[in-house]
Design a protein around this motif. Structure first.
Motif, PDB file in Angstrom:
ATOM      1  N   LYS A 149       0.914   5.177   4.447  1.00 53.77           N
ATOM      2  CA  LYS A 149       1.531   3.910   4.072  1.00 53.77           C
ATOM      3  C   LYS A 149       1.225   2.835   5.119  1.00 53.77           C
ATOM      4  O   LYS A 149       0.953   1.672   4.780  1.00 53.77           O
ATOM      5  CB  LYS A 149       3.040   4.094   3.913  1.00 53.77           C
TER       6      LYS A 149
ATOM      7  N   GLU B 258      -2.317   1.845   4.687  1.00 49.69           N
ATOM      8  CA  GLU B 258      -2.442   1.006   3.495  1.00 49.69           C
ATOM      9  C   GLU B 258      -2.157  -0.454   3.812  1.00 49.69           C
ATOM     10  O   GLU B 258      -2.839  -1.359   3.314  1.00 49.69           O
ATOM     11  CB  GLU B 258      -1.494   1.512   2.419  1.00 49.69           C
TER      12      GLU B 258
ATOM     13  N   GLU C 221       0.316  -0.200  -3.045  1.00 52.69           N
ATOM     14  CA  GLU C 221       0.382  -1.601  -2.636  1.00 52.69           C
ATOM     15  C   GLU C 221      -0.991  -2.208  -2.366  1.00 52.69           C
ATOM     16  O   GLU C 221      -1.099  -3.422  -2.132  1.00 52.69           O
ATOM     17  CB  GLU C 221       1.254  -1.740  -1.373  1.00 52.69           C
TER      18      GLU C 221
ATOM     19  N   ARG D 113      -4.384  -3.964  -2.877  1.00 48.85           N
ATOM     20  CA  ARG D 113      -5.029  -4.851  -3.839  1.00 48.85           C
ATOM     21  C   ARG D 113      -6.440  -5.160  -3.357  1.00 48.85           C
ATOM     22  O   ARG D 113      -6.727  -5.118  -2.172  1.00 48.85           O
ATOM     23  CB  ARG D 113      -4.238  -6.159  -3.984  1.00 48.85           C
TER      24      ARG D 113
END
Length: 310
Positions: free
Chosen positions: A33, A36, A82, A84
């Motif tokens: 995470k 990310e 999350e 993009r």
């Protein structure tokens, strides 16, 4: 730059085969995470920065950071919810997934990057090497491996049939392509008898506008005005693939450009494992080339950026 990024991605990608991914440890999920969040910041710079060197450097760092993150044991279990600007697309049976993205190189040039991650406990990652520039002469009749990929951002994948005893998928892609034109691509993806990824297969029986049968097409490619919106989609209710008919019109530089005319084509799977064109559907057409259907403000493109739309 192209050689550097291509070589870099290839060297970073592992090619060893291990068992299917297991459960992701809580500590590893937390680490992914955090990774990310770093990747999201790099993706934003890569897609939005107006300075060429900043975009190129962000792409370089994104490749390195993504591969490092994916080396986390059982990383296949993390879906990067999350992130993009990097499209992640799982196979229907969850046995592998695609990572694809694009880099705006110059005013009239985009380059694509990607990799296939297999559902394994230790990392098995195969790079996708964009050779689209070399395939411009006959892009709809070529075949290749992951090392000579036509290049696009993949937005859908479906199982499509069996041809000559080979199961294959349809891979739907979008390519911003250039300043005045974009592309939608219906590619064919499969694994050969040695398990290597392949692109392009002559599974189409479609026709020219003059009614001539084309039997050598290994993919369908729609090139159209960058200001237009063109559909290329799977219709689950009927199992057909639907795509818009394009007609020539005058482009912004006074050259020819293709625009949708309001009619649609459909192809459907035959008993021979090939996809056959059926009569045009929703067949209203205009006597003259239509006015460009400008993208609606507030839409987002396939990378999640404003002002676009699929």
């Amino acid at each position: 730059m192209k050689f550097f990024f291509t070589t870099y991605l290839t060297l970073l990608c592992s090619t060893l085969i291990f068992s299917q991914a297991g459960e992701l440890k809580a500590a590893d999920r937390i680490a992914l995470k955090a990774a990310e969040a770093d990747l999201l910041a790099l993706s934003y710079t890569m897609n939005m920065d107006s300075v060429d060197d900043a975009r190129f450097r962000a792409c370089n760092l994104l490749i390195k950071g993504l591969v490092k993150a994916l080396k986390t044991p059982n990383s296949f279990r993390y879906d990067f919810p999350e992130l993009r600007g990097v499209n992640i697309l799982n196979a229907p049976d969850n046995s592998f997934r695609f990572f694809t993205w694009e880099l705006h190189v110059s005013e009239d040039h985009y380059r694509h990057y990607g990799a296939i991650q297999y559902n394994t406990s230790e990392l098995k990652l195969v790079p996708l090497i964009d050779r689209g520039d070399k395939l411009k002469q006959n892009p709809e009749t070529t075949t290749g491996t992951n090392e000579d990929w036509i290049g696009y951002v993949a937005y859908n994948i479906i199982p499509a049939g069996v041809f000559n005893d080979t199961p294959y998928y349809f891979l739907f892609g979008h390519d911003h392509y250039g300043e005045f034109s974009s592309q939608k691509i219906l590619d064919v993806f499969y694994f050969d008898d040695q398990g290597r990824p392949r692109f392009g297969l002559p599974v189409f029986a479609i026709y020219t506008p003059e009614g001539h049968l084309l039997e050598d097409h290994t993919r369908i490619l729609l090139q159209y005005s960058a200001e237009a919106r063109v559909a290329l989609r799977h219709e689950p209710e009927t199992g057909r693939i639907i795509y818009e008919n394009l007609v020539l019109a005058k482009g912004p530089d006074d050259g020819p450009i293709s625009l949708p005319d309001g009619s649609y084509h459909a192809i459907e799977l035959g008993k021979d494992g090939r996809w056959h064109e059926v009569s045009k559907i929703f067949s209203h057409t205009y006597e003259k080339a239509p006015v460009e259907r400008v993208k609606v403000a507030g839409d987002v493109d396939i990378l999640g950026r404003p002002g676009g739309g699929q």
